[in-house]
Design a protein around this motif. Structure first.
Motif, short mmCIF file in Angstrom:
data_model
loop_
_atom_site.label_atom_id
_atom_site.label_comp_id
_atom_site.label_asym_id
_atom_site.label_seq_id
_atom_site.Cartn_x
_atom_site.Cartn_y
_atom_site.Cartn_z
N GLU A 60 7.20 -7.62 -7.76
CA GLU A 60 6.60 -7.41 -6.55
C GLU A 60 6.25 -5.95 -6.32
OE1 GLU A 60 5.04 -7.32 -2.40
OE2 GLU A 60 5.12 -8.88 -4.28
N ARG A 63 3.58 -4.95 -8.72
CA ARG A 63 2.23 -5.46 -8.06
C ARG A 63 1.58 -4.40 -7.05
NH1 ARG A 63 0.27 -7.19 -3.82
NH2 ARG A 63 2.14 -7.29 -2.74
N ARG A 64 2.52 -3.96 -6.21
CA ARG A 64 1.96 -3.07 -5.25
C ARG A 64 1.89 -1.66 -5.52
NH1 ARG A 64 6.98 -3.09 -0.88
NH2 ARG A 64 5.68 -1.15 -0.05
N ASN A 66 0.48 -0.97 -8.69
CA ASN A 66 -0.81 -1.13 -9.19
C ASN A 66 -1.79 -1.50 -8.58
OD1 ASN A 66 0.47 -0.70 -11.88
ND2 ASN A 66 0.76 -2.68 -12.52
N THR A 67 -1.78 -1.95 -7.21
CA THR A 67 -2.91 -2.08 -6.48
C THR A 67 -3.05 -0.78 -5.38
OG1 THR A 67 -1.41 -3.51 -5.14
CG2 THR A 67 -2.76 -4.48 -6.74
#
Length: 73
Positions: A60, A63-64, A66-67
Motif C-alpha cells: 500500500e 502504491r501510494r 508510486n502514484t
C-alpha cells in the motif's frame, strides 16, 4: 526491505527509502506502519517532507508513493 518497483522521488529524482514503525511490545498487538520518503541528503529535494504514510502494508505504501503527481516544471 526495499521493494524492487519503488520509483525515485517525483520532486528531485532522488532515491526513495522505506521506514517501518515496529511496535515490539508484547502487551500491545499493534501492527507495523510503513512510510516511504525521499532519502536525498541535504537540500537537494525541493520538498522538505516528501513522504507517504503511515500505511498498514508495504504494498500500500509503495502504491501510494508510486502514484503521486510530479510538480509542474
Amino acid at each position: 526491505m526495499q521493494p524492487a518497483n519503488l520509483l525515485p522521488c517525483p520532486f528531485c529524482g532522488g532515491p526513495a527509502a522505506v521506514e517501518t514503525n515496529q511496535h515490539p511490545s508484547s502487551f500491545l498487538k499493534v501492527p507495523a506502519e510503513y512510510f516511504i520518503n525521499c532519502s536525498n541528503d541535504g537540500n537537494a529535494c525541493p520538498v522538505s517532507l516528501a513522504f507517504v504514510g503511515p500505511c498498514p502494508t508495504l504494498p500500500e505504501a509503495t502504491r501510494r508513493w508510486n502514484t503521486r503527481a510530479k510538480l509542474p516544471p
